[in-house]
Design an enzyme around this catalytic site. Structure first.
Site, PDB file in Angstrom:
ATOM      1  N   HIS A   1      -2.745  -8.606  11.220  1.00 41.20           N
ATOM      2  CA  HIS A   1      -2.498  -8.824  12.637  1.00 41.20           C
ATOM      3  C   HIS A   1      -3.556  -9.467  13.406  1.00 41.20           C
ATOM      4  O   HIS A   1      -4.600  -9.968  12.889  1.00 41.20           O
ATOM      5  CB  HIS A   1      -1.950  -7.506  13.111  1.00 41.20           C
ATOM      6  CG  HIS A   1      -1.134  -6.526  12.307  1.00 41.20           C
ATOM      7  ND1 HIS A   1       0.376  -6.729  11.706  1.00 41.20           N
ATOM      8  CD2 HIS A   1      -1.382  -5.544  11.351  1.00 41.20           C
ATOM      9  CE1 HIS A   1       0.741  -5.970  11.132  1.00 41.20           C
ATOM     10  NE2 HIS A   1      -0.051  -5.425  10.560  1.00 41.20           N
TER      11      HIS A   1
ATOM     12  N   GLU B   1      -4.059  -1.054  15.090  1.00 43.47           N
ATOM     13  CA  GLU B   1      -4.317  -1.406  13.751  1.00 43.47           C
ATOM     14  C   GLU B   1      -4.984  -2.925  13.512  1.00 43.47           C
ATOM     15  O   GLU B   1      -5.991  -2.830  12.878  1.00 43.47           O
ATOM     16  CB  GLU B   1      -3.152  -1.821  13.072  1.00 43.47           C
ATOM     17  CG  GLU B   1      -3.016  -1.923  11.493  1.00 43.47           C
ATOM     18  CD  GLU B   1      -1.792  -2.533  11.068  1.00 43.47           C
ATOM     19  OE1 GLU B   1      -0.750  -2.067  11.628  1.00 43.47           O
ATOM     20  OE2 GLU B   1      -1.560  -2.731   9.804  1.00 43.47           O
TER      21      GLU B   1
ATOM     22  N   HIS C   1      -4.941  -3.255   5.983  1.00 44.76           N
ATOM     23  CA  HIS C   1      -3.918  -2.943   6.915  1.00 44.76           C
ATOM     24  C   HIS C   1      -3.886  -1.296   7.008  1.00 44.76           C
ATOM     25  O   HIS C   1      -4.614  -0.491   6.404  1.00 44.76           O
ATOM     26  CB  HIS C   1      -2.307  -2.978   6.537  1.00 44.76           C
ATOM     27  CG  HIS C   1      -1.990  -4.577   6.559  1.00 44.76           C
ATOM     28  ND1 HIS C   1      -1.088  -4.989   7.638  1.00 44.76           N
ATOM     29  CD2 HIS C   1      -2.414  -5.736   5.948  1.00 44.76           C
ATOM     30  CE1 HIS C   1      -0.903  -6.203   7.605  1.00 44.76           C
ATOM     31  NE2 HIS C   1      -1.795  -6.802   6.467  1.00 44.76           N
TER      32      HIS C   1
ATOM     33  N   GLU D   1      -3.071  -0.265   2.374  1.00 41.98           N
ATOM     34  CA  GLU D   1      -2.462   0.509   3.648  1.00 41.98           C
ATOM     35  C   GLU D   1      -3.601   1.700   3.570  1.00 41.98           C
ATOM     36  O   GLU D   1      -3.446   2.621   3.105  1.00 41.98           O
ATOM     37  CB  GLU D   1      -1.395   0.816   3.494  1.00 41.98           C
ATOM     38  CG  GLU D   1      -0.084  -0.282   3.440  1.00 41.98           C
ATOM     39  CD  GLU D   1       0.062  -1.104   5.056  1.00 41.98           C
ATOM     40  OE1 GLU D   1      -0.521  -0.626   5.881  1.00 41.98           O
ATOM     41  OE2 GLU D   1       0.876  -1.716   5.172  1.00 41.98           O
TER      42      GLU D   1
HETATM   43 ZN   LIG Z   1      -0.243  -3.912   8.943  1.00 41.54          ZN
END
Ligand SMILES: [Zn+2]
Length: 278
Positions: free
Chosen positions: A72, A109, A164, A242
């Site tokens: 992101h 995030e 992430h 993640e």
């Molecule tokens: Zn993400």
């Protein structure tokens, strides 16, 4: 570490989508000047002679290229048209990028992945690697997931990782690693290597952070997907991590602690190194 521009973060929660998006970033940044190569032979002066010593400052990741993709970007939420533009990820069309998720208190995030990635960069460069990031700051937009993958490809990375954190139901917790599947595309040739990379990262992350395997996705923290542009379009070994669930209170508190982020960065760097040394 330098302070992050935390200003935009609070708003993020309003439009944050779950993390599922791909990340791979654009503007190549943070390139380490590769430490000047080894021994400029010193004059054959003294008596000690052995010709095949490794240079005195040889490091474990000398010569390795690593691309880190901080998922992101901090200003994505302010540019919906640009971010929502559809791009081809071979198995489907997806938005160029997404906003990412955030903790309930508004730690985004994008800020998390940026901070962890910079910490990783420092560690890996210290071990001799050349590290490239897919974005240069946390106050920009994108790049698209297609470009994030292309940066790893262009760098001919020995390993690439997209960082992430998830935005799942609050009761779910733990981390998982996502690896590519064969899609009858260019990624097929690195599916095997990516799987090895994924296991190395999984093992190092578990050991280094103490976080459990995800309770809500994957098996033993391993998950295989064919819908992520950052993986589908990669021609170098690549995984997503993640790091945990930002919507889970316990994990959110850890992610907001810089000391824990350092722990995460170290664990991920170790996972990459174990893969590269295997
Ligand atoms: Zn993400």
């Amino acid at each position: 570490m330098r302070a992050l521009p935390a200003t935009v973060l609070a708003v993020c929660g309003l439009i944050a989508s779950a993390c599922g998006g791909t990340g791979s970033g654009g503007a190549a940044a943070g390139q380490a000047a590769p430490a000047t190569t080894a021994a400029q032979a010193s004059p054959p002066s003294s008596s000690s002679s052995s010709a095949k010593q490794s240079p005195p400052d040889a490091k474990p990741l000398d010569g390795k290229v690593i691309v880190i993709d901080p998922g992101h970007n901090g200003a994505n939420y302010r540019h919906p048209a640009e971010i929502n533009r559809k791009v081809n990820v071979l198995t489907q069309w997806k938005p160029c990028d997404t906003t990412g998720t955030s903790t309930n208190s508004g730690y985004s995030e994008a800020a998390f992945t940026w901070d962890v990635s910079r910490r990783m960069t420092k560690i890996l460069e210290g071990r001799g690697a050349t590290v490239k990031l897919t974005r240069t700051s946390n106050n920009g937009v994108g790049p698209c997931i297609t470009e994030r993958a292309a940066i790893g490809n262009k760098a001919k990375a020995d390993a690439a990782i997209s960082v992430h954190a998830d935005g799942a139901a609050p009761s779910g917790h733990g981390f998982h690693v996502i690896m590519p599947k064969k899609i009858n595309g260019p990624v097929d040739k690195v599916v095997g290597a990516s799987s090895k990379l994924g296991v190395a990262v999984r093992d190092a992350y578990r050991k280094g952070t103490g976080l459990p395997y995800s309770t809500y996705i994957g098996k033993n923290a391993l998950n295989y997907r064919s819908d992520l542009g950052g993986l589908n379009l990669s021609t170098v070994p690549k995984v997503f991590v993640e790091c945990g669930n930002m919507r889970n209170a316990t994990e959110a508190a850890k992610f907001q602690d810089p000391r824990f982020r350092q722990k995460i960065a170290l664990a991920l760097a170790n996972g990459l190194q174990h893969y590269l040394e295997a």
